[in-house]
Design a protein around this motif. Structure first.
Motif, PDB file in Angstrom:
ATOM      1  N   THR B  68       0.852  -1.183   0.000  1.00  0.00           N
ATOM      2  CA  THR B  68       0.000   0.000   0.000  1.00  0.00           C
ATOM      3  C   THR B  68       0.890   1.235   0.000  1.00  0.00           C
ATOM      4  O   THR B  68       1.807   1.336   0.803  1.00  0.00           O
ATOM      5  CB  THR B  68      -0.887   0.010   1.257  1.00  0.00           C
ATOM      6  N   ILE B  69       0.649   2.167  -0.925  1.00  0.00           N
ATOM      7  CA  ILE B  69       1.492   3.358  -1.034  1.00  0.00           C
ATOM      8  C   ILE B  69       0.825   4.572  -0.396  1.00  0.00           C
ATOM      9  O   ILE B  69       1.446   5.344   0.301  1.00  0.00           O
ATOM     10  CB  ILE B  69       1.816   3.664  -2.518  1.00  0.00           C
ATOM     11  N   ASP B  70      -0.438   4.732  -0.660  1.00  0.00           N
ATOM     12  CA  ASP B  70      -1.083   5.964  -0.229  1.00  0.00           C
ATOM     13  C   ASP B  70      -2.293   5.660   0.654  1.00  0.00           C
ATOM     14  O   ASP B  70      -2.856   4.584   0.602  1.00  0.00           O
ATOM     15  CB  ASP B  70      -1.518   6.760  -1.464  1.00  0.00           C
ATOM     16  N   VAL B  71      -2.671   6.655   1.444  1.00  0.00           N
ATOM     17  CA  VAL B  71      -3.837   6.496   2.299  1.00  0.00           C
ATOM     18  C   VAL B  71      -5.078   6.247   1.439  1.00  0.00           C
ATOM     19  O   VAL B  71      -5.380   7.013   0.535  1.00  0.00           O
ATOM     20  CB  VAL B  71      -4.074   7.783   3.129  1.00  0.00           C
ATOM     21  N   TYR B  94       6.727   6.159   4.319  1.00  0.00           N
ATOM     22  CA  TYR B  94       5.406   6.735   4.149  1.00  0.00           C
ATOM     23  C   TYR B  94       4.783   7.142   5.485  1.00  0.00           C
ATOM     24  O   TYR B  94       3.578   7.250   5.604  1.00  0.00           O
ATOM     25  CB  TYR B  94       4.505   5.772   3.388  1.00  0.00           C
ATOM     26  N   ASN B  97       2.101   9.685   5.592  1.00  0.00           N
ATOM     27  CA  ASN B  97       0.727   9.303   5.294  1.00  0.00           C
ATOM     28  C   ASN B  97       0.004   8.789   6.528  1.00  0.00           C
ATOM     29  O   ASN B  97      -1.192   8.973   6.685  1.00  0.00           O
ATOM     30  CB  ASN B  97       0.688   8.232   4.201  1.00  0.00           C
ATOM     31  N   VAL B  99       0.544   9.875   9.567  1.00  0.00           N
ATOM     32  CA  VAL B  99       0.175  11.065  10.343  1.00  0.00           C
ATOM     33  C   VAL B  99      -1.056  11.710   9.707  1.00  0.00           C
ATOM     34  O   VAL B  99      -1.989  12.131  10.379  1.00  0.00           O
ATOM     35  CB  VAL B  99       1.348  12.070  10.396  1.00  0.00           C
ATOM     36  N   MET B 321       7.646  16.335   6.508  1.00  0.00           N
ATOM     37  CA  MET B 321       6.995  15.473   5.530  1.00  0.00           C
ATOM     38  C   MET B 321       7.521  15.630   4.119  1.00  0.00           C
ATOM     39  O   MET B 321       6.874  15.196   3.160  1.00  0.00           O
ATOM     40  CB  MET B 321       5.496  15.797   5.520  1.00  0.00           C
TER      41      MET B 321
END
Lengths: 301, 413
Positions: B68-71, B94, B97, B99, B321
């Motif tokens: 999984t890369i992104d929220v 990541y 993401n 946070v 970030m």
């Protein structure tokens, strides 16, 4: 500190109004992308609420593929008149005539993907720096990863890995000249929330959302509206029956449901019982597992 | 029906996506299309148990790499509650993401592989949950099926969790559950292999949790816009539009405008065509005041004069970030709610290692995912509360003036 509970629909409405106001405050030239579907109609209602007694301070843009349901166009014209907003229409046919895009051929020919070019041209023509749309994260897997403010480069492209982190309720709308933001005020709504809200607010919808008698083309088990835009093949079967549409896209790529549901509670009950997702009726998403993500990267809404 | 926002986190291969898929499946919340996809992918991969991960791994690269890369945001509701799950990636690169996902959540679910126990990531995730002051943290000790459903394994990891939690000043409510998301043990259905466990299933815990408390005492409204209307119905209508960050307000209340300090009285609270006698936290409203005073976007309305809210020197914890490093004396834009001011990173007091929060290390710059204590100085006053008193009015972001990217999130002391 107190724990208090408020209805989730009210929370969603307050959040969406906050987002719409942020778009207007942070950008020079925002626009609302209006398709005539239930999500953009809900968005129009939220915009009206955000600024009343002021008028909605931005125009609506409709990218007309030329393959719309006539009921949707009729509804669109009536709504903008009531709201007193400016409606801008740009036509995919013009992009085809200018040889910027090529009409698809064959059984599955649709103008859905061609819209992107017309949309990007319109953004450039008017210098829009923020385009609000009624996309929701629950619609599709790549939508689930979209930010509320989604920055697009000069070419309208979406880069999932370079998305800005969005924290708390803070929306960073800073962009460079030439870039624009796609803003999604109803990101956190589900299909069920939209229907509940439409019922609660008494919002009108195009008649095709409700059960009606229609001439259809039965193809590969799906029912498509019969129209001059659909390229018929031998295996197609013409039928005349009672259906409704759950999502409204082009006539060529939106499938109808056999249904007698003519009220919103009936529709909500039936949607839930069907256990099917609403985009299940969008033939354009079925082209491949990542169809929508690929279109989004190219600048599609 | 109310709304619960959940954040899930775990290291690579902890089976986070599988847990969410299992939770949705056993709660009867998957669509026909999703079930078909799961069955097809399971068959293609030649797996024995259903592959639920295909539900959340939405991007092409994620499916290719199996991570999984992104929220991702997942929406589902039971008859009692609506849930929004922010599924954050677990790998270190990541963390931003995580946070991000946690900033809009009330509950954190942290996954631990029963065979591996606590990892550096676990400390990081727990640290972030505490930093964001989530009131409930659920530890799911996953893959119990691969640890023979052993009570000893469970107890030993639970004891490590309690040891970790003891190091923190902030004390959330901690729930520890033995589960197998692959097999479905204690997710929605009570496991028949963990007879020694008398606690609740994950679904039960999520239904019983009370959402995070919000500050209902101190009235704060960020002005988003000033609306002027002049027509036959509304002659010279002037109102301040905004969403109430915290507290409540009623017609007749006296308010103070920041930064000017001018005072006035609320004469009207409006939502669309309705005028209200009062409004509360979270509501998007328009306020009208008795006097015509200088108010614009970025002004804040508060109920009583609170001088300490006017601040140009801010002590805060930052999570960096951006790939571009920060150095002391770097200049940024600080955005808090609707207010944006120039700011300078005055001093980096030290970087906090999440595995051992008390061992603050000196640092001259901040790298991606660093968590640091800093001092900032702004060009104009901002109106921040302490994050521990008021989450929404105690947080801010830093924006790089060249890239326009959000490069840090801050939590005011």
């Amino acid at each position: 500190m107190t724990h208090y509970i408020q209805s989730h629909l009210k929370t969603l409405e307050d959040e969406s109004i906050y987002i719409i106001r942020e778009v207007v405050a942070q950008f020079q030239k925002p626009v609302l992308l209006f398709s005539g579907g239930k999500d953009s109609i809900t968005l129009a209602r939220l915009a009206q609420k955000a600024f009343y007694p002021s008028k909605i301070p931005f125009p609506f843009l409709h990218i007309d593929t030329g393959h719309n349901f006539p009921e949707t166009i009729e509804f669109r014209d009536q709504l903008v008149k009531e709201l007193g907003v400016e409606l801008i229409v740009r036509y995919v046919q013009d992009s085809i005539d200018q040889k910027k895009v090529q009409e698809e051929t064959g059984k599955h020919a649709s103008r859905n993907a061609l819209q992107t070019v017309t949309l990007l041209d319109a953004i450039e023509e008017f210098g829009f720096d923020a385009c609000m749309g009624g996309a929701r994260r629950d619609e599709e897997k790549s939508r689930a990863k979209e930010r509320i403010f989604s920055v697009r480069d000069d070419f309208g492209q979406w880069d999932a890995k370079k998305q800005r982190p969005e924290l708390f309720n803070i929306l960073n709308g800073k962009i460079h000249f030439g870039e624009n933001v796609r803003a999604f005020p109803i990101s956190n709504w589900t299909e069920e929330d939209v229907w509940s809200y439409i019922a609660q607010e008494g919002i009108g919808l195009p008649s095709i959302y409700f059960a009606h008698q229609r001439k259809l083309v039965k193809r590969d088990g799906a029912y498509l509206a019969h129209s001059e835009y659909l390229n018929l093949v031998d295996s197609d079967e013409i039928v005349d029956t009672v259906v409704r549409f759950r999502t409204v896209g082009d006539m060529t790529c939106t499938a109808a449901f056999l249904s007698e549901a003519s009220t919103i509670p009936d529709i909500m009950y039936e949607n839930k019982a069907s256990k099917s997702s609403e985009r299940g009726a969008r033939i354009d998403d079925k082209r491949s597992e990542a169809a929508l993500e690929q279109r989004k990267k190219g600048g599609y809404f | 029906m109310d709304l619960l926002r959940i954040n899930t986190a775990g290291s690579v291969d902890d089976g986070k996506s599988t847990l969410i898929g299992r939770f949705l499946n056993d709660s009867n919340a998957l669509t026909k299309e999703q079930i078909e996809l799961i069955e097809r992918k399971t068959k293609e991969k030649g797996l024995e148990d259903l592959d639920f991960s295909v539900i959340t791994d939405g991007l092409i690269a994620e499916r290719e790499q199996g991570i999984t890369i992104d929220v991702a945001h997942i929406y589902f509701s039971s008859t009692e509650r609506k849930f929004i799950i922010a599924d954050s990636p677990g790998h270190i690169e990541y963390t931003r993401n995580m946070v991000t996902g946690a900033s809009n959540s009330e509950v954190s679910i942290i996954l631990i592989d029963a065979r591996k126990g606590l990892l550096e990531q676990t400390y990081r995730h727990y640290f972030i949950s505490c930093l964001l002051r989530l009131e409930n943290v659920i530890f799911c000790i996953n893959k119990m099926d691969l640890a023979d459903y052993s009570e000893d394994v469970f107890l030993s990891i639970a004891s490590d969790i309690n040891k970790m939690a003891a190091q923190f000043e902030y004390k959330p409510v901690i729930h520890i559950l033995p589960i197998s998301s692959l097999k479905g043990d204690n997710v929605v259905e009570t496991s028949k292999y963990t007879g020694w466990y008398t606690g609740k299933t994950l679904s039960e815990v999520l239904h019983e949790i009370i959402p995070n408390g919000i500050n209902t005492d101190d009235f704060r409204l960020d002005v988003q816009q000033v609306l002027h209307v002049q027509n036959t119905e509304f002659t010279d209508y002037r109102a301040y539009a905004g969403r109430i960050i915290s507290g409540g307000i009623a017609v007749g209340d006296s308010v103070t405008v920041l930064p000017s300090g001018q005072k006035s009285e609320v004469t009207e609270i409006r939502k669309f065509t309705d005028t209200l006698s009062e409004a509360n936290t979270g509501e998007s409203i328009q306020l009208r005041l008795k006097d015509e005073i200088d108010i614009s976007r970025g002004s804040m309305l508060v109920k009583s004069t609170d001088e300490k809210l006017l601040n140009k020197d801010i002590a805060a914890t930052l999570v960096w970030m951006d790939e571009k490093q920060a150095t002391a004396s770097g200049k940024y834009l600080l955005q808090a709610g609707t207010r944006t001011v120039a700011c300078k990173l005055q001093q980096i007091e030290g970087v906090i290692p999440p595995e051992n929060p008390s061992a603050i290390a000196e640092a001259s710059n901040l790298k991606l995912n660093d968590i640091a204590k800093v001092q900032l100085r702004t060009s104009n006053p901002v109106f921040l509360d302490s994050f521990s008193q008021n989450r929404l009015n105690g947080s801010f972001i830093l924006i790089d003036t060249q890239s326009n990217n959000t490069v840090a999130v801050g939590f005011a002391d």
